[in-house]
Design an enzyme around this catalytic site. Structure first.
Site, PDB file in Angstrom:
ATOM      1  N   VAL A  87       0.862  -1.341   0.058  1.00 24.47           N
ATOM      2  CA  VAL A  87      -0.087  -0.148   0.058  1.00 24.47           C
ATOM      3  C   VAL A  87       0.722   1.451  -0.050  1.00 24.47           C
ATOM      4  CG1 VAL A  87      -2.016  -1.104   1.193  1.00 24.47           C
ATOM      5  CG2 VAL A  87      -0.295  -0.184   2.501  1.00 24.47           C
ATOM      6  N   SER A  88       0.191   2.502  -0.557  1.00 22.38           N
ATOM      7  CA  SER A  88       0.993   3.708  -0.379  1.00 22.38           C
ATOM      8  C   SER A  88       2.313   3.784  -1.162  1.00 22.38           C
ATOM      9  CB  SER A  88       1.042   4.199   0.957  1.00 22.38           C
ATOM     10  OG  SER A  88      -0.083   4.125   1.815  1.00 22.38           O
ATOM     11  N   ARG A  89       2.323   2.602  -2.242  1.00 21.54           N
ATOM     12  CA  ARG A  89       3.317   2.664  -2.995  1.00 21.54           C
ATOM     13  C   ARG A  89       4.743   2.458  -2.411  1.00 21.54           C
ATOM     14  NH1 ARG A  89       0.510   2.468  -7.011  1.00 21.54           N
ATOM     15  NH2 ARG A  89      -0.626   3.972  -8.048  1.00 21.54           N
ATOM     16  N   LEU A  90       4.575   2.028  -1.151  1.00 15.98           N
ATOM     17  CA  LEU A  90       5.736   1.614  -0.163  1.00 15.98           C
ATOM     18  C   LEU A  90       6.079   0.016  -0.507  1.00 15.98           C
ATOM     19  CD1 LEU A  90       4.841   3.474   3.067  1.00 15.98           C
ATOM     20  CD2 LEU A  90       6.486   4.343   0.787  1.00 15.98           C
TER      21      LEU A  90
END
Ligand SMILES: Cc1cc2nc3c(=O)[nH]c(=O)nc-3n(C[C@H](O)[C@H](O)[C@H](O)COP(=O)(O)O)c2cc1C
Length: 211
Positions: A188-191
């Protein structure tokens, strides 16, 4: 939202293993490939093959991975095709698997060589009759003026060989020996997680990269 639900913040299935950097990359690939197969994805063995001319002009296309182990990743093709011409002139390539439902990508790079003729023959003989005839009939990557010409070539080879179709001298496998393998797990959140392996004289060296 659906993606968030699917991933539970960790990525689908079990995500990137906590001990990924300690793992053998081929074994990790095996686990991820099994996950892709068990997820019911269509053609989990489909991969992009990127090659380049000796002047560095790139091209890419899909091929099917037919085998893999420590020695490399194997695909089969026509040795007169464009990809083959590029590989003969510049025997390095990149492979890419993308299992989108699992939010996973694997990038593999390294030198490429032809597989032994006997290995190609064994695989060729395991293929359906139609695929064996098709290999003879297709002048892969050459201009085809009309489709009827291909269909006529199929009929001609069907007549010529009936059921005993030999391995064409212009057809066989290539094996890419991995020098780098990168595992990418969407989060998630491009992490996202990125774990890279580089082959050295002392085995594999692992490190993480920013997403
Ligand atoms: C899912 C998929 C799998 C493919 N598998 C192969 C393959 O294993 N071998 C092959 O020669 N072409 C395969 N093709 C066709 C290639 O993408 C390509 O059109 C063909 O090999 C000619 O490429 P070239 O002109 O760059 O040599 C596949 C195409 C798709 C879409």
């Amino acid at each position: 939202m659906i993606r968030r639900l699917l991933t539970l913040g960790r990525g689908v299935v079990t995500g990137m293993p906590e001990d990924a950097e300690q793992r053998d990359p081929l074994q990790l690939f095996g686990d991820w490939f099994a996950d892709a197969e068990n997820s019911g994805l269509l053609l989990p063995e489909a991969m992009t093959l990127a090659t380049a001319t000796d002047k560095g002009k790139p091209s890419a296309r899909m091929v099917l991975m037919k085998d893999y182990d420590e020695d490399g990743f194997v695909f089969y093709t026509n040795y007169s095709s464009r990809k083959a011409a590029e590989l003969e002139a510049n025997p390095y390539a990149a492979l890419l698997f993308h299992w989108s439902e699992l939010q996973r990508q694997v990038r593999i790079e390294g030198p490429v060589s032809r597989v032994a003729e006997e290995e190609s023959r064994e695989y060729f003989e395991s293929r359906h009759l139609g695929s064996r005839i098709g290999a003879w009939a297709s002048r892969q990557s050459e201009v085809l003026p009309e489709r009827v010409e291909l269909e006529q070539r199929v009929r001609d080879y069907e007549q010529k060989f009936s059921s005993d179709v030999p391995l064409p001298s212009f057809w066989g496998g290539y094996r890419l020996k991995p020098e780098t393998i990168e595992f990418w797990q969407g989060r998630v959140s491009r992490l996202h997680d990125r774990v890279c392996f580089e082959r050295s004289d002392r085995g594999w060296k692992a490190f993480r990269m920013y997403p």
